[in-house]
Design a protein around this motif. Structure first.
Motif, PDB file in Angstrom:
ATOM      1  N   ALA A 156       0.804  -1.138   0.011  1.00 48.31           N
ATOM      2  CA  ALA A 156      -0.039   0.114   0.125  1.00 48.31           C
ATOM      3  C   ALA A 156       0.980   1.342   0.063  1.00 48.31           C
ATOM      4  CB  ALA A 156      -0.809  -0.076   1.243  1.00 48.31           C
ATOM      5  N   ALA A 157       0.401   2.274  -0.746  1.00 46.42           N
ATOM      6  CA  ALA A 157       1.127   3.513  -0.895  1.00 46.42           C
ATOM      7  C   ALA A 157       0.195   4.942  -0.888  1.00 46.42           C
ATOM      8  CB  ALA A 157       2.034   3.478  -1.913  1.00 46.42           C
ATOM      9  N   VAL A 158       0.582   5.747  -0.429  1.00 46.76           N
ATOM     10  CA  VAL A 158      -0.089   6.981  -0.480  1.00 46.76           C
ATOM     11  C   VAL A 158       0.757   8.454  -0.517  1.00 46.76           C
ATOM     12  CG1 VAL A 158      -0.199   7.318   1.985  1.00 46.76           C
ATOM     13  CG2 VAL A 158      -2.150   8.230   0.639  1.00 46.76           C
ATOM     14  N   GLY A 159       0.010   9.393  -1.320  1.00 49.96           N
ATOM     15  CA  GLY A 159       0.943  10.415  -1.385  1.00 49.96           C
ATOM     16  C   GLY A 159      -0.117  11.584  -1.832  1.00 49.96           C
ATOM     17  N   ARG A 160      -0.102  12.675  -1.299  1.00 55.20           N
ATOM     18  CA  ARG A 160      -1.049  13.970  -1.455  1.00 55.20           C
ATOM     19  C   ARG A 160      -2.459  13.254  -1.479  1.00 55.20           C
ATOM     20  NH1 ARG A 160       1.057  18.579  -3.620  1.00 55.20           N
ATOM     21  NH2 ARG A 160      -0.814  18.759  -4.938  1.00 55.20           N
ATOM     22  N   PHE A 161      -3.003  13.434  -2.542  1.00 58.67           N
ATOM     23  CA  PHE A 161      -4.776  12.625  -2.640  1.00 58.67           C
ATOM     24  C   PHE A 161      -4.674  11.424  -3.497  1.00 58.67           C
ATOM     25  CE2 PHE A 161      -4.829  17.349  -2.151  1.00 58.67           C
ATOM     26  CZ  PHE A 161      -5.695  17.463  -1.190  1.00 58.67           C
ATOM     27  N   GLN A 162      -3.638  10.697  -3.472  1.00 56.57           N
ATOM     28  CA  GLN A 162      -3.654   9.422  -4.345  1.00 56.57           C
ATOM     29  C   GLN A 162      -3.162   8.348  -3.299  1.00 56.57           C
ATOM     30  OE1 GLN A 162      -4.916   9.639  -7.556  1.00 56.57           O
ATOM     31  NE2 GLN A 162      -5.017  11.904  -7.036  1.00 56.57           N
ATOM     32  N   GLY A 163      -3.912   7.263  -3.543  1.00 50.04           N
ATOM     33  CA  GLY A 163      -3.450   5.886  -2.957  1.00 50.04           C
ATOM     34  C   GLY A 163      -3.575   4.793  -3.739  1.00 50.04           C
ATOM     35  N   GLN A 164      -2.850   3.606  -3.481  1.00 50.02           N
ATOM     36  CA  GLN A 164      -3.006   2.211  -4.057  1.00 50.02           C
ATOM     37  C   GLN A 164      -2.727   1.035  -3.093  1.00 50.02           C
ATOM     38  OE1 GLN A 164       0.459   2.950  -6.957  1.00 50.02           O
ATOM     39  NE2 GLN A 164       1.492   1.753  -5.827  1.00 50.02           N
ATOM     40  N   VAL A 165      -3.482   0.283  -3.239  1.00 51.97           N
ATOM     41  CA  VAL A 165      -3.291  -0.858  -2.418  1.00 51.97           C
ATOM     42  C   VAL A 165      -3.391  -2.189  -3.436  1.00 51.97           C
ATOM     43  CG1 VAL A 165      -4.172  -2.268  -0.747  1.00 51.97           C
ATOM     44  CG2 VAL A 165      -4.433   0.064  -0.681  1.00 51.97           C
ATOM     45  N   GLY A 166      -2.555  -3.340  -3.558  1.00 56.47           N
ATOM     46  CA  GLY A 166      -2.314  -4.166  -4.178  1.00 56.47           C
ATOM     47  C   GLY A 166      -2.039  -5.606  -3.571  1.00 56.47           C
TER      48      GLY A 166
END
Length: 259
Positions: A156-166
């Motif tokens: 999982a990663a996040v920055g500013r207003f964006q995120g991702q989970v794989g």
């Protein structure tokens, strides 16, 4: 705190009653969650909210890994910590939070930096690893170790207003690993940081809690539960729209870790 996952006594059944009445979880699913051993790598913006809901779900055994200390700037998004924790290690502070929340859960901490040399021993024999760290060198070391150990990985990663989970299961012949997704170019320790780019605290909470939900999906998959464990699927989250979309990651036959 307890050294072994606690059995589902009458008291524990009452605690998790709202899970057990869900057909997708039920008693068998809750028992699977209670037996599970999950490793959290990184106890920051993603790891902190993920830990809250993993503990709330009753994950019986947790290993918490972070070599960082709590700072005042963390408190905007890392809500297991308080002002009194500033200057103290995140792993120790997270264990203290867990002890207050549910002293029946088993917890181990590791407050040294993750390296390719030590990560293998930390994840051996566990059910799931969740990586919420902030640099590619660590992420790739964790991913490679998961492939070698045959352990599923949620990244999982996040920055500013964006995120991702794989979700990745690169140890399986038909599934990609995280390295299939990002390639070999990021083994150096360079990564955008929240300090440089900023991040919305609630956005981090969304990513962390979604990672926890995907973790529970994986842990109950053996009992039928919540459907496809979604290996090889990357969920992209946009806090400004707001919205989500999903990508499928292909296995790279030439991948240096799982090919």
């Amino acid at each position: 705190m307890s050294d072994t996952p606690h059995p589902l006594t009458e008291e524990r059944l009452d605690r998790f009653a709202r899970h057990i009445v869900l057909p997708e979880v039920g008693g068998a699913g809750q028992a699977a969650i209670s037996r599970a051993h999950v490793v959290l790598v990184g106890l920051g913006g993603i790891g902190a909210p993920a830990l809250q809901y993993l503990a709330g779900a009753g994950v019986g055994q947790l290993t918490l890994i972070d070599d960082d200390k709590v700072s005042a700037s963390n408190l905007q998004r890392q809500t297991i910590y308080t002002t009194r924790d500033i200057g103290h290690g995140k792993a120790v502070s997270a264990r203290r939070w867990l002890a207050n929340f549910d002293d029946k859960l088993s917890v181990a901490i590791h407050d040294r930096r993750i390296t390719p040399d030590n990560v293998g021993a930390l994840i051996e024999g566990v059910d799931l690893v969740i990586d919420g760290t902030d640099n590619f060198a660590t992420r790739l070391a964790v991913s490679d170790a998961c492939v070698a150990a045959g352990v599923p990985l949620l990244s999982a990663a996040v920055g500013r207003f964006q995120g991702q989970v794989g979700a990745f299961a690169g140890h399986r012949a038909d599934q990609p690993c995280y390295r299939c997704f990002v390639g070999d170019a990021f083994d150096a320790e360079d990564c955008d940081t929240c300090a440089e780019d900023g991040v919305l605290g609630a956005m981090v909470g969304w990513v962390g809690t979604f990672a926890a939900m995907q973790a529970i999906r994986l842990l109950v998959s053996a009992t039928g539960g919540m459907g496809d464990p979604q290996f090889g699927k990357l969920h992209l989250m946009d806090g400004l729209k707001p919205g989500m979309r999903m990508l499928t990651i292909a296995k790279d036959p030439a991948c240096s870790a799982c090919g």
